[in-house]
Design an enzyme around this catalytic site. Structure first.
Site, PDB file in Angstrom:
ATOM      1  N   GLY A  63      19.517  11.863  26.535  1.00  0.00           N
ATOM      2  CA  GLY A  63      20.065  12.156  25.220  1.00  0.00           C
ATOM      3  C   GLY A  63      19.036  12.248  24.115  1.00  0.00           C
ATOM      4  CG  HIS A  64      15.444  10.397  21.979  1.00  0.00           C
ATOM      5  ND1 HIS A  64      14.070  10.526  21.898  1.00  0.00           N
ATOM      6  CD2 HIS A  64      15.849  10.024  20.742  1.00  0.00           C
ATOM      7  CE1 HIS A  64      13.675  10.203  20.683  1.00  0.00           C
ATOM      8  NE2 HIS A  64      14.727   9.905  19.962  1.00  0.00           N
ATOM      9  CG  PHE A  65      15.664  14.982  20.835  1.00  0.00           C
ATOM     10  CD1 PHE A  65      16.695  14.651  19.967  1.00  0.00           C
ATOM     11  CD2 PHE A  65      14.408  14.464  20.601  1.00  0.00           C
ATOM     12  CE1 PHE A  65      16.451  13.837  18.855  1.00  0.00           C
ATOM     13  CE2 PHE A  65      14.163  13.644  19.497  1.00  0.00           C
ATOM     14  CZ  PHE A  65      15.184  13.317  18.628  1.00  0.00           C
TER      15      PHE A  65
END
Length: 168
Positions: A63-65
C-alpha cells in the site's frame, strides 16, 4: 581478572562478559515480520553497526505506494530504533547485569528527531550506525545514521529509549 578482552567488571566487582552479536540478536524482542535487523556487524561501549535488507515482499509495500513501492519513513525510523536503541541498549545493559537478568527488561522508545534524505526501495540493503550520546539510569540516547549500499546517507536521527522492568 582473566585478561579476556571481552570481559568487563560491574559495580559489585563481578566479572561480566559482554554479549556477542548473536546473543544480542536473540534477545531483541521484535520478531518477523517486524524485525528489521539481519545482522550486527560490530558493537562496543561507544557504537553499534547493523545491517538490514528490505525484502521485496514486505507487507507495507503493498500500500506504500502501489506500483512504485517506497519504504515508509516510520519503518526506516523503526529500523534505526531496533539497532540504535534496542540492540545497542541490550549490549550496554549486558555490561552491567548478568545474562540471566537481561530478559527481565524491556526497551521502550521515548523520542526521536529525524531527518530523511533519500528513499529506500524494496530489495535495498541499509547499514545503521549508532553512536552513544549518553547511557545512564537505563536511558540511552544515540546519534544514528542509515546509509544505502552506495554509502549515501538515507536518514539520520537522535533517538532515545529506556529500559523498564517487565511486569512480573
Amino acid at each position: 581478572m582473566s585478561g579476556d578482552m571481552n570481559e568487563d567488571v560491574n559495580n559489585e566487582n563481578k566479572v561480566i562478559k559482554p554479549l556477542t552479536a548473536e546473543q544480542v540478536l536473540a534477545l531483541v524482542p521484535q520478531q518477523k515480520p517486524f524485525r528489521f535487523i539481519d545482522e550486527i556487524i560490530s558493537m562496543d561501549e561507544e557504537h553499534i553497526v547493523g545491517r538490514y535488507t528490505y525484502k521485496q515482499d514486505e507487507s507495507f509495500y503493498a500500500g506504500h505506494f502501489p506500483g512504485q513501492p517506497v519504504t515508509p519513513g516510520v519503518i526506516l525510523l523503526e529500523t534505526m530504533a531496533q539497532t540504535g536503541v534496542v540492540a545497542y541498549g541490550l549490549y550496554l545493559l549486558s555490561l552491567k547485569l548478568e545474562a540471566s537478568q537481561l530478559d527481565q527488561w524491556l526497551t521502550l522508545f521515548s523520542d526521536a528527531e529525524v531527518e530523511f534524505s533519500r528513499t529506500v526501495l524494496p530489495g535495498e540493503t541499509v547499514t545503521i550506525t549508532a553512536k552513544k550520546v549518553f547511557w545512564r539510569r537505563m536511558k540511552l540516547k544515540a546519534e544514528v545514521e542509515m546509509h544505502n549500499e552506495q554509502g549515501e546517507l538515507v536518514t539520520s536521527c537522535v533517538i532515545s529509549g529506556m529500559g523498564v522492568a517487565k511486569a512480573q
